[in-house]
Design a protein around this motif. Structure first.
Motif, short mmCIF file in Angstrom:
data_model
loop_
_atom_site.label_atom_id
_atom_site.label_comp_id
_atom_site.label_asym_id
_atom_site.label_seq_id
_atom_site.Cartn_x
_atom_site.Cartn_y
_atom_site.Cartn_z
N GLN A 1 -30.83 -37.46 32.37
CA GLN A 1 -29.45 -37.27 33.33
C GLN A 1 -29.67 -36.69 34.57
O GLN A 1 -29.64 -37.82 36.05
CB GLN A 1 -28.63 -36.21 33.18
N THR B 1 -31.79 -40.30 36.36
CA THR B 1 -30.94 -41.49 37.07
C THR B 1 -29.87 -41.42 38.44
O THR B 1 -29.89 -42.09 38.88
CB THR B 1 -30.38 -41.22 35.64
N ALA C 1 -37.29 -44.04 35.52
CA ALA C 1 -35.02 -44.34 35.68
C ALA C 1 -35.09 -43.90 37.23
O ALA C 1 -33.73 -44.49 38.19
CB ALA C 1 -34.61 -43.01 35.34
N THR C 2 -36.33 -43.38 37.38
CA THR C 2 -35.43 -42.10 39.75
C THR C 2 -35.74 -44.18 40.63
O THR C 2 -35.81 -44.59 40.73
CB THR C 2 -36.72 -41.07 40.06
N ALA D 1 -33.09 -46.78 40.11
CA ALA D 1 -31.97 -46.19 40.64
C ALA D 1 -32.58 -45.59 42.29
O ALA D 1 -31.17 -46.47 42.58
CB ALA D 1 -31.37 -44.79 39.86
#
Length: 255
Positions: free
Chosen positions: A179, A182, A216-217, A220
């Motif tokens: 979480q 992201t 994910a980072t 994003a």
């Protein structure tokens, strides 16, 4: 592993709490007379103030019924402290009250009941297994509402040591890290995984989550149009995992 509840753990009602301290023999065969005592609570379709009043009355009624069952068994135990059926009914009522509170989202209260029940019956395995199942349900609900930070706080406040609990903790830490990643909060995600490693040891799942979190980072950041930040994330990933092909491909696509 998906845990399930079993009905048949500590009582918080003042008429019962602290009155009984005798350990329960693990050889006792517990009565099932209260296993169906949990009231099925369905919210009323009535809206507004009346609905809240009806719901509150139903909840109070349910509490009164559980308290009455517990008090009745305490009374029976005062008469005959060796009564297997009274002990069994007491434990069943405590356990079922805990599960009823869990079913309405009162997870902390449900766990407290089981903790107090375990003081009465330290070897009663049902208290232990249902406690873990309630924690799992609690964490699942927090994750579904993007409240993984709260789940981590709960995990770190609990002193448990067994493989099932470790697996539950592992999933909480991993979910929080993902979480955070992201949301492009990569350093916090990596710190979360480091904390998990210190608590749980070198689990392969933590390494895999770190790889996914960095990706994910980076992705994003790309979606947000922050290409320099995305490139920095890919490069950080390659420093930590130089053989990861996704990072090479991501860096190439970002350049």
């Amino acid at each position: 592993m998906k845990l399930t509840f079993r009905r048949i753990a500590p009582c918080h009602h003042p008429t019962v709490h602290g009155m009984i301290a005798s350990p329960i023999s693990s050889r006792c065969s517990f009565s099932n007379s209260l296993t169906q005592s949990v009231i099925a609570f369905t919210p009323s379709p009535i809206s507004g103030t009346l609905a809240r009043s009806v719901s509150r009355r139903l909840r109070i009624t349910r509490i009164e019924q559980f308290a009455a069952a517990l008090a009745a068994n305490v009374k029976a135990l005062r008469v005959d402290s060796g009564s297997v059926s009274a002990w069994g009914n007491l434990l069943a009522a405590i356990n079922n009250w805990s599960l009823a509170r869990s079913a309405t989202g009162e997870f902390a209260a449900a766990v407290r009941l089981l903790d107090q029940g375990a003081q009465l019956a330290p070897r009663h395995e049902l208290f232990q297994s249902n406690r873990l199942a309630i924690y799992q349900r609690w964490f699942d609900e927090l994750a579904a509402n993007n409240r993984t930070a709260e789940a981590v706080q709960v995990v770190e406040s609990v002193d448990l040591h067994n493989t099932v609990w470790d697996d539950i903790c592992l999933n909480v830490y991993r979910g929080h890290a993902v979480q955070l990643a992201t949301a492009t909060r990569l350093e916090e995600a990596l710190a979360t995984l480091k904390t998990a490693q210190g608590r749980l040891g070198n689990r392969t799942e933590l390494v895999a989550t770190e790889v996914d979190a960095i990706q994910a980072t980076a992705e994003a950041q790309q979606i947000l149009g922050h290409y320099e930040a995305a490139l920095a994330a890919w490069q950080q990933g390659l420093r930590r995992h130089p053989n990861e092909p996704r990072y090479r491909a991501g860096r190439r696509d970002t350049l």
